[in-house]
Design an enzyme around this catalytic site. Structure first.
Site, PDB file in Angstrom:
ATOM      1  N   GLY A  40     124.407 -26.922  47.558  1.00  0.00           N
ATOM      2  CA  GLY A  40     124.246 -28.096  47.280  1.00  0.00           C
ATOM      3  C   GLY A  40     124.723 -28.474  45.807  1.00  0.00           C
ATOM      4  O   GLY A  40     124.725 -27.413  44.943  1.00  0.00           O
ATOM      5  N   LYS A  41     124.960 -29.732  45.387  1.00  0.00           N
ATOM      6  CA  LYS A  41     124.975 -30.159  44.081  1.00  0.00           C
ATOM      7  C   LYS A  41     124.689 -31.586  43.975  1.00  0.00           C
ATOM      8  O   LYS A  41     125.190 -32.355  44.782  1.00  0.00           O
ATOM      9  CB  LYS A  41     126.374 -29.823  43.705  1.00  0.00           C
ATOM     10  CG  LYS A  41     126.699 -29.405  42.076  1.00  0.00           C
ATOM     11  CD  LYS A  41     126.023 -28.254  41.883  1.00  0.00           C
ATOM     12  CE  LYS A  41     126.253 -27.767  40.260  1.00  0.00           C
ATOM     13  NZ  LYS A  41     125.910 -26.512  39.653  1.00  0.00           N
ATOM     14  N   GLY A  42     124.431 -32.099  43.107  1.00  0.00           N
ATOM     15  CA  GLY A  42     124.440 -33.501  42.624  1.00  0.00           C
ATOM     16  C   GLY A  42     124.072 -33.805  41.347  1.00  0.00           C
ATOM     17  O   GLY A  42     124.441 -33.073  40.151  1.00  0.00           O
TER      18      GLY A  42
END
Length: 425
Positions: free
Chosen positions: A114-116
């Site tokens: 995941g990444k944000g």
């Protein structure tokens, strides 16, 4: 044209997701994996886009855009950082989330990628504004994160304090303290000792193993580190303690160089005191681009993505590159380094200490039992060596590059999990 046939325009515009997909395609050609699984892994599971209103200190209101890309969770909850930076975008978050999937698989950690982040320059925010923005961001993402679903961590522009605010905001809405919702927190509220130093420490461990693999004399090995923040500073100090000669380091403002070696403990890192690297009294100063072209044994790009491109890859004189930053080498530069027989140890192996100690922190939070620093470092050493040996075995057996070997290990593990679980409905 670049060395691999990519035009200069295409090279300059290559996004993180384009690089990640090209790397996936290349690895897929070398392993027996269902094409349907490869197609599935070329796309994220979900991408969330949120608007984050912020009341500024002067009373005005500004709306920021936030993202959370969730790539693959077949092996466990999504895992990856939150960055506050003006260049945060959908494409960047998707690409970085894909790299997190491979990184977790290379380390054999039961997480997916995941990444944000938020499109904002954190330097324009006061401490109170950053806190309010973080708490609102946590609320906007609350339905799509959680200790068993998606676990954010610090990244560019964020730190343990950011994670503390994020965890507190989430916990207040949940009605119970939930430390496992994020990692990279201060130890006083469930963070792990050694977490902040772990990405740089793992870069040092992998560089040490690579020095041994190629039969180099440690004390004769010279090192240049672009970026003296959390990753670069800890990698440089680890290698300095090991006995190598760290001859150049840099921050955003420039680099310092001493052919006799720098005392890395005497130079404050950029995160510790901005400007102290470029302002340090050293025999010679350089630009960041000049540092990348120094005649050294090991170059560690530990600052930003796309630092090594088709434009400068032929000028790089290092004997080996160990990636400290996420995505510092474009596909075209990779092709040039392969043609020139310059080994590139990829980020998904080298800087994976961060997600590894994040996993340790998650375990500590679930069990409500803190580990001492010695145990964290011992466990990290053991996990990094296991991953190194798995990747090295592919290099030796197949004669492929280090990046291809790391992707082969990761893709094989992710594909096996997909095939075991099947497709529903």
């Amino acid at each position: 044209m670049a060395a691999n046939g990519t035009s200069k325009v295409e090279e300059e515009s290559e996004s993180a997701v384009q690089t990640a997909r090209r790397q996936l395609e290349r690895a897929a050609a070398q392993v027996d994996v269902d094409p349907g699984v490869i197609e599935r892994l070329s796309h994220p599971d979900k991408v969330h886009r949120v608007s984050i209103p912020l009341r500024r200190d002067d009373g005005s209101m500004e709306v920021f855009t936030g993202y959370r890309a969730q790539h693959d969770s077949v092996r466990g909850p999504f895992k990856g950082g939150l960055r506050y930076h003006p260049d945060v975008s959908t494409e960047e978050c998707i690409g970085l989330s894909m790299w997190m999937t491979w990184k977790c698989a290379v380390m054999d950690i039961p997480f997916g990628g995941g990444k944000g982040g938020i499109v904002v320059d954190p330097k324009t925010l006061s401490e109170n504004e950053k806190e309010r923005l973080t708490r609102r961001f946590a609320e906007e993402l609350r339905d799509v994160i959680g200790p068993m679903h998606d676990i954010p961590a610090p990244d560019m522009g964020t730190d343990p304090q950011t994670m503390a605010w994020f965890m507190d905001a989430y916990s207040m809405q949940e009605g119970e303290t939930t430390p496992g919702v994020v990692t990279g927190k201060p130890p006083s509220i469930g963070g792990s000792h050694g977490r902040e130093e772990s990405p740089g420490r793992s870069v040092g461990i992998i560089a040490r193993e690579a020095i041994d693999y190629y039969g180099w004399d440690v004390e004769e090995t010279t090192v240049a580190v672009q970026g003296f923040g959390s990753v670069g500073a800890n990698a440089a100090r680890f290698l300095d303690d090991l006995g190598t000669k760290v001859v150049a380091i840099s921050d955003v403002n420039g680099a310092i160089y001493d052919p006799d070696g720098l005392d890395t403990k005497d130079v404050e890192g950029h995160d510790e005191k901005p400007g102290m690297v470029s302002g340090y009294d050293a025999p010679e100063t350089l630009s960041n681009s000049e540092l990348l072209e120094l005649d050294v044994d090991i170059l560690i790009p530990a600052a930003i993505g796309n630092a090594l491109t088709a434009d400068n890859a032929n000028q790089v004189q290092a004997g080996m590159i160990v990636e400290g930053a996420n995505g510092p080498t474009t596909s075209a530069a990779d092709a040039i380094f392969e043609e020139r027989d310059i080994p590139v140890i990829p980020d998904i192996l080298a800087n994976a200490g961060g997600v590894t100690v994040s996993y340790f922190e998650w375990l500590q939070d679930i069990n409500r039992r803190a580990w001492p620093l010695d145990r964290v470092n011992d466990e990290l050493e053991m996990e990094m060596l296991k991953a190194w040996n798995a990747v090295r075995a592919e290099v030796d057996e197949r004669g492929v590059t280090w990046r291809d070997a790391a992707y082969i290990v990761a893709l094989s593990r992710v594909a096996e999990a997909h095939e075991a679980r099947g497709l529903w409905p």
